[in-house]
Design a protein around this motif. Structure first.
Motif, mmCIF file in Angstrom:
data_model
loop_
_atom_site.group_PDB
_atom_site.id
_atom_site.type_symbol
_atom_site.label_atom_id
_atom_site.label_comp_id
_atom_site.label_asym_id
_atom_site.label_seq_id
_atom_site.Cartn_x
_atom_site.Cartn_y
_atom_site.Cartn_z
ATOM 1 N N MET A 1 0.819 -1.160 0.141
ATOM 2 C CA MET A 1 -0.053 0.278 0.093
ATOM 3 C C MET A 1 0.884 1.308 -0.096
ATOM 4 O O MET A 1 1.641 1.257 0.959
ATOM 5 N N ILE A 2 0.576 2.207 -0.950
ATOM 6 C CA ILE A 2 1.616 3.376 -1.322
ATOM 7 C C ILE A 2 0.819 4.320 -1.002
ATOM 8 O O ILE A 2 -0.155 4.700 -1.291
ATOM 9 N N ILE A 3 1.775 5.579 -0.583
ATOM 10 C CA ILE A 3 1.053 6.965 -0.651
ATOM 11 C C ILE A 3 1.218 7.454 -1.921
ATOM 12 O O ILE A 3 2.288 7.580 -2.264
ATOM 13 N N PRO A 4 -0.330 8.297 -1.941
ATOM 14 C CA PRO A 4 -0.030 8.850 -3.466
ATOM 15 C C PRO A 4 0.886 10.289 -3.405
ATOM 16 O O PRO A 4 1.093 10.725 -2.237
ATOM 17 N N GLU A 5 1.494 10.580 -4.544
ATOM 18 C CA GLU A 5 2.207 11.612 -4.689
ATOM 19 C C GLU A 5 1.327 12.816 -4.607
ATOM 20 O O GLU A 5 0.143 13.029 -4.846
ATOM 21 N N SER A 6 2.227 14.080 -4.047
ATOM 22 C CA SER A 6 1.530 15.284 -3.609
ATOM 23 C C SER A 6 0.439 15.157 -2.935
ATOM 24 O O SER A 6 -0.819 15.885 -2.994
ATOM 25 N N SER A 7 0.450 14.415 -1.784
ATOM 26 C CA SER A 7 -0.600 13.980 -0.701
ATOM 27 C C SER A 7 -0.325 14.258 0.643
ATOM 28 O O SER A 7 0.884 14.768 1.028
ATOM 29 N N LEU A 8 -1.484 14.765 1.408
ATOM 30 C CA LEU A 8 -1.133 15.094 2.952
ATOM 31 C C LEU A 8 -0.993 13.848 3.638
ATOM 32 O O LEU A 8 -1.941 12.901 3.538
ATOM 33 N N ILE A 9 -0.185 13.775 4.720
ATOM 34 C CA ILE A 9 0.174 12.583 5.559
ATOM 35 C C ILE A 9 -0.182 13.359 7.038
ATOM 36 O O ILE A 9 0.597 14.234 7.078
#
Length: 222
Positions: A1-9
């Motif tokens: 499961m990967i975190i999308p680019e240009s996103s807020l964490i």
């Protein structure tokens, strides 16, 4: 499961002595963040990771375990054994101290990263403070490198986050995704981080740090 680019964490954490340091409260913070569009969550401790994964099974979790080992300065998931527990709790990405400082049991950075990836099947986010450690983490095989420790180590204690200068240099010298973390206090800071080359941005205290923010305000009344 990967975190999308240009996103807020969103980093959902609380001090140990805070009433917010409760797995269900941390999970509520995480759910509120996701409801408003956050694409990833950063969580400390196995119990908190487990609770958040239970309630948000489809959201990427960057998990870590802040551990104090006597005689060592590293504290973000310092050892492989710590990473094992975080992985078993449900973290998708394991955040580790990505500096070249000494670790308990004589573990080396490259071995720690390799073991997390190969034995646990997890991605690794290396939290760093300097360009030298960023390059070392990338060469050691880290999947992400974060500016998390800028201003929080002996080498950078005279510098104040956010580390935009470090972020800019990292974006010029590294080919792996860079995550901006530390001192991101406003939406404008987050946008600036993306403009400097951040893959994604972690925001913690500015969103979920009730204890620290109240303490800062209260200091003005002294």
């Amino acid at each position: 499961m990967i975190i999308p680019e240009s996103s807020l964490i969103v980093s959902c954490q609380a001090p140990l002595d805070s009433p917010l340091f409760d797995p269900k409260i941390i999970a509520a913070m995480a759910k509120a963040s996701v409801n408003q569009g956050a694409k990833g969550i950063r969580i400390n401790t196995p119990n908190h990771v487990k609770q958040v994964k239970k309630e948000l099974p489809n959201i990427p979790i960057i998990g870590l375990w802040k551990q104090d080992y006597s005689g060592y300065d590293v504290y973000i998931t310092p050892c492989y054994n710590d990473a094992v527990v975080i992985a078993e709790a449900g973290a998708d990405i394991i955040a580790i101290d990505g500096t070249l400082r000494k670790r308990p049991q004589g573990e080396q950075l490259a071995d720690l990263i390799h073991n997390i990836q190969e034995k646990l099947g997890k991605l690794v986010m290396a939290d760093v403070d300097t360009i030298e450690n960023a390059i070392a983490s990338a060469q050691a095989g880290a999947d992400f490198v974060g500016t998390t420790l800028y201003g929080y180590t002996k080498e950078t204690e005279n510098l104040n986050p956010p580390g935009f200068s470090l972020l800019e240099e990292m974006s010029q010298k590294l080919t792996i995704p860079i995550i901006a973390e530390g001192g991101i206090a406003t939406p404008e800071d987050a946008k600036k981080a993306l403009n400097y080359g951040a893959y994604s941005v972690v925001v913690g205290t500015a969103i979920t740090g009730i204890d620290l923010k109240v303490k800062a305000f209260q200091a003005m009344f002294q």
